[in-house]
Design a protein around this motif. Structure first.
Motif, PDB file in Angstrom:
ATOM      1  N   LEU A  25       0.834  -1.216  -0.090  1.00 39.41           N
ATOM      2  CA  LEU A  25      -0.135  -0.037  -0.035  1.00 39.41           C
ATOM      3  C   LEU A  25       0.906   1.196  -0.062  1.00 39.41           C
ATOM      4  O   LEU A  25       1.752   1.272   0.884  1.00 39.41           O
ATOM      5  N   LEU A  26       0.718   2.008  -0.857  1.00 38.78           N
ATOM      6  CA  LEU A  26       1.601   3.215  -1.143  1.00 38.78           C
ATOM      7  C   LEU A  26       0.834   4.393  -0.152  1.00 38.78           C
ATOM      8  O   LEU A  26      -0.456   4.615  -0.512  1.00 38.78           O
ATOM      9  N   THR A  27       1.536   4.815   0.780  1.00 40.73           N
ATOM     10  CA  THR A  27       1.121   5.841   1.607  1.00 40.73           C
ATOM     11  C   THR A  27       1.270   7.472   1.199  1.00 40.73           C
ATOM     12  O   THR A  27       0.777   8.376   1.525  1.00 40.73           O
ATOM     13  N   GLU A  28       2.734   7.480   0.614  1.00 41.77           N
ATOM     14  CA  GLU A  28       2.964   8.757   0.020  1.00 41.77           C
ATOM     15  C   GLU A  28       3.875   8.509  -1.556  1.00 41.77           C
ATOM     16  O   GLU A  28       4.146   7.523  -1.724  1.00 41.77           O
ATOM     17  N   ILE A  42       1.460   4.400 -10.048  1.00 43.37           N
ATOM     18  CA  ILE A  42       1.040   4.111  -8.678  1.00 43.37           C
ATOM     19  C   ILE A  42       1.143   5.111  -7.732  1.00 43.37           C
ATOM     20  O   ILE A  42       2.231   5.830  -7.965  1.00 43.37           O
ATOM     21  N   GLY A  43       0.045   5.772  -7.066  1.00 41.77           N
ATOM     22  CA  GLY A  43       0.372   6.669  -6.333  1.00 41.77           C
ATOM     23  C   GLY A  43      -0.054   6.621  -4.842  1.00 41.77           C
ATOM     24  O   GLY A  43      -0.666   5.618  -4.476  1.00 41.77           O
ATOM     25  N   ASP A  59      10.378   3.894 -11.703  1.00 44.52           N
ATOM     26  CA  ASP A  59      10.670   5.164 -11.871  1.00 44.52           C
ATOM     27  C   ASP A  59      10.080   6.111 -10.958  1.00 44.52           C
ATOM     28  O   ASP A  59       8.748   6.487 -11.076  1.00 44.52           O
ATOM     29  N   VAL A  60      10.536   6.487  -9.728  1.00 44.35           N
ATOM     30  CA  VAL A  60      10.055   7.099  -8.520  1.00 44.35           C
ATOM     31  C   VAL A  60      10.136   8.643  -8.863  1.00 44.35           C
ATOM     32  O   VAL A  60      11.307   9.199  -9.018  1.00 44.35           O
ATOM     33  N   THR A  61       8.763   9.343  -9.152  1.00 45.28           N
ATOM     34  CA  THR A  61       9.022  10.548  -9.536  1.00 45.28           C
ATOM     35  C   THR A  61       8.726  11.605  -8.513  1.00 45.28           C
ATOM     36  O   THR A  61       8.686  12.761  -8.537  1.00 45.28           O
ATOM     37  N   GLN A  62       8.040  11.051  -7.092  1.00 42.42           N
ATOM     38  CA  GLN A  62       7.773  11.849  -5.970  1.00 42.42           C
ATOM     39  C   GLN A  62       8.212  10.850  -4.927  1.00 42.42           C
ATOM     40  O   GLN A  62       7.943   9.653  -5.065  1.00 42.42           O
ATOM     41  N   LYS A  65       6.395   6.206  -0.171  1.00 43.22           N
ATOM     42  CA  LYS A  65       6.584   5.335   1.293  1.00 43.22           C
ATOM     43  C   LYS A  65       5.292   4.293   1.038  1.00 43.22           C
ATOM     44  O   LYS A  65       4.192   4.811   0.579  1.00 43.22           O
ATOM     45  N   LYS A  66       5.777   3.132   1.522  1.00 46.59           N
ATOM     46  CA  LYS A  66       5.065   2.240   1.310  1.00 46.59           C
ATOM     47  C   LYS A  66       5.018   1.147   2.490  1.00 46.59           C
ATOM     48  O   LYS A  66       6.046   0.948   3.098  1.00 46.59           O
ATOM     49  N   HIS A  67       3.808   0.359   2.853  1.00 44.66           N
ATOM     50  CA  HIS A  67       3.884  -0.747   3.802  1.00 44.66           C
ATOM     51  C   HIS A  67       3.605  -1.968   2.807  1.00 44.66           C
ATOM     52  O   HIS A  67       3.083  -1.840   1.771  1.00 44.66           O
ATOM     53  N   TYR A  68       4.368  -2.857   3.218  1.00 45.22           N
ATOM     54  CA  TYR A  68       4.496  -4.068   2.352  1.00 45.22           C
ATOM     55  C   TYR A  68       4.630  -5.276   3.221  1.00 45.22           C
ATOM     56  O   TYR A  68       4.978  -5.458   4.080  1.00 45.22           O
TER      57      TYR A  68
END
Length: 71
Positions: A25-28, A42-43, A59-62, A65-68
């Motif tokens: 789950l991407l949180t940021e 994915i955002g 390719d991280v553009t921003q 932070k994720k929970h995995y």
């Protein structure tokens, strides 16, 4: 084996291979993941499952932070 954690990454681009299934789950942030079948953006707030055996480019553009969980 199951591992739960939080991961973060700044703006960057890198290759990745999933040797286990990952549920996250991407949180940021925001990332575009490109694989043989195309690409997906994915955002924050997106829930995704990456299958075991997937090769891709992140390719991280921003900053992300994720929970995995790996399974």
């Amino acid at each position: 084996m199951e591992l739960q954690s939080i991961w973060g990454c700044g703006v960057s681009k890198f290759d990745w291979f999933y040797d286990q299934e990952e549920t996250c789950l991407l949180t940021e942030g925001e990332v575009t993941v490109t694989h043989d079948g195309g690409s997906v953006r994915i955002g924050a707030g997106d829930y995704i499952v990456f299958p075991k055996g997937l090769s891709c480019v992140w390719d991280v553009t921003q900053p992300v932070k994720k929970h995995y969980i790996f399974r």
